[in-house]
Design an enzyme around this catalytic site. Structure first.
Site, mmCIF file in Angstrom:
data_model
loop_
_atom_site.group_PDB
_atom_site.id
_atom_site.type_symbol
_atom_site.label_atom_id
_atom_site.label_comp_id
_atom_site.label_asym_id
_atom_site.label_seq_id
_atom_site.Cartn_x
_atom_site.Cartn_y
_atom_site.Cartn_z
ATOM 1 N N TRP A 10 0.829 -1.256 0.075
ATOM 2 C CA TRP A 10 0.038 -0.174 -0.144
ATOM 3 C C TRP A 10 0.827 1.242 -0.017
ATOM 4 O O TRP A 10 0.297 2.407 -0.125
ATOM 5 C CB TRP A 10 -1.072 -0.213 1.297
ATOM 6 C CG TRP A 10 -1.865 -0.871 1.084
ATOM 7 C CD1 TRP A 10 -2.515 -1.579 0.014
ATOM 8 C CD2 TRP A 10 -2.770 -1.457 2.258
ATOM 9 N NE1 TRP A 10 -3.518 -2.160 0.037
ATOM 10 C CE2 TRP A 10 -3.907 -2.444 1.524
ATOM 11 C CE3 TRP A 10 -3.100 -1.176 3.564
ATOM 12 C CZ2 TRP A 10 -4.990 -2.970 2.106
ATOM 13 C CZ3 TRP A 10 -3.986 -1.855 4.184
ATOM 14 C CH2 TRP A 10 -4.952 -2.697 3.499
ATOM 15 N N GLU A 166 10.994 -6.608 -9.628
ATOM 16 C CA GLU A 166 10.018 -5.208 -10.067
ATOM 17 C C GLU A 166 10.833 -4.331 -10.826
ATOM 18 O O GLU A 166 11.630 -3.659 -10.487
ATOM 19 C CB GLU A 166 9.651 -4.839 -8.681
ATOM 20 C CG GLU A 166 9.087 -5.463 -7.725
ATOM 21 C CD GLU A 166 7.840 -4.476 -6.977
ATOM 22 O OE1 GLU A 166 6.722 -4.691 -6.845
ATOM 23 O OE2 GLU A 166 8.417 -3.618 -6.037
ATOM 24 N N GLY A 172 4.208 1.576 -11.062
ATOM 25 C CA GLY A 172 3.217 2.664 -11.003
ATOM 26 C C GLY A 172 3.210 3.405 -12.530
ATOM 27 O O GLY A 172 2.592 4.550 -12.336
ATOM 28 N N SER A 211 2.973 -2.515 -11.787
ATOM 29 C CA SER A 211 1.655 -2.382 -12.522
ATOM 30 C C SER A 211 0.982 -3.744 -13.043
ATOM 31 O O SER A 211 0.290 -3.942 -13.856
ATOM 32 C CB SER A 211 1.713 -1.637 -13.971
ATOM 33 O OG SER A 211 2.465 -0.409 -13.692
ATOM 34 N N GLY A 232 1.017 -2.907 -6.087
ATOM 35 C CA GLY A 232 1.115 -1.707 -5.600
ATOM 36 C C GLY A 232 -0.405 -1.169 -5.880
ATOM 37 O O GLY A 232 -1.344 -1.146 -5.021
ATOM 38 N N GLY A 233 -0.505 -0.068 -6.795
ATOM 39 C CA GLY A 233 -1.748 0.744 -6.939
ATOM 40 C C GLY A 233 -2.817 -0.376 -6.984
ATOM 41 O O GLY A 233 -3.951 -0.070 -6.339
#
Ligand code: PGA
Length: 251
Positions: A10, A166, A172, A211, A232-233
């Site tokens: 997060w 990653e 992102g 992503s 993440g997002g």
């Protein structure tokens, strides 16, 4: 067979109410009999996770911790503290820590060792920048990031450590690595481990991050060396994250 693992990072997002909602949806929607799921909230919210996730089978951890047991390190968190609040995992060497907080390969290796010594599971992030990819140095960069840990701790580190590949250019940005691009680096990572110990290499989970969305997850997770994702997002959207976990279950 390696069990799939999907983790939510997060970053510095969320508040009590949002987190309550997300956790409720995760507990309801994620089949923890089929996959491992882990949430990395901002550290202040760990106690809220401990309460909300009790008995759910969903694990949690922190996005960063100090390697020292205690002392004059203003602003930092120690591993015994993290452990006292029921964390099982610690994210180590995320590219944002490396870039924005100047964590180098040596510090990252020191943290991996400390996390292992504390009896916790490190999730070690590795990955190249766009510049490095375009210069053709992806394997060299990722190889060095792994080597720092291998030199400091040894191949035994990877009996417990989870790796997250990653690519920095995919984080992102909405630009996911193609399944082939990701698989190529994942196979390289496993190969590096196999040079030291084939059995450990076969057992070690290597997640893809950058992503990941519900729409891309299935094909990524079907690659032979991709064992799940660090998200993440999309992990801030309950339906998306639950769908990504479902894709891991079905892959
Ligand atoms: P992203 O972030 O899914 O938003 O690209 C992944 C990460 O930084 O762990």
């Amino acid at each position: 067979m390696r069990r799939k693992l999907v983790a939510a990072n997060w970053k510095m997002n969320g508040d009590k109410a949002t987190i309550d909602g997300l956790l409720g949806a995760f507990v309801q929607g994620i089949d923890t009999a089929a996959i491992d799921a882990v949430v990395f909230p901002p550290a202040l919210y760990v106690a809220q996770l401990a309460e909300k996730l009790a008995g759910s089978g969903i694990g949690y951890g922190v996005q960063n911790a100090h390697y020292a047991e205690k002392g004059a390190y203003t602003g930092e968190l120690s591993l015994p503290m993290v452990k006292e609040f029921g964390c099982e995992y610690v994210l180590v060497g995320h590219s944002e820590r490396r870039e924005l907080f100047a964590e180098d390969d040596a510090l990252v290796a020191t943290k991996v060792e400390a996390v292992l010594n504390a009896g916790l599971t490190p999730m070690l992030c590795v990955g190249e920048t766009l510049e490095q990819r375009e210069a053709g140095t992806t394997e060299q960069v990722v190889g060095n990031q792994l080597k720092a840990v291998l030199d400091k701790v040894g191949i035994q580190a990877f009996e417990r450590t989870v790796i997250a590949y990653e690519p920095v250019w995919a984080i992102g940005t909405g630009k996911t690595a193609s399944p082939d691009q990701a698989q190529e680096v994942h196979a390289f990572i496993r190969g590096q481990l196999a040079n030291a110990d084939a059995a450990i290499a076969q057992k070690c989970r290597v997640l893809y991050g950058g992503s990941v969305k519900a729409a891309s997850a299935h094909e990524l997770f079907q690659q032979p060396d991709i064992d799940g994702g660090l998200v993440g997002g999309a992990s801030l959207l309950a339906d998306e994250f639950v769908a990504i976990c479902q894709a891991a279950k079905e892959a």
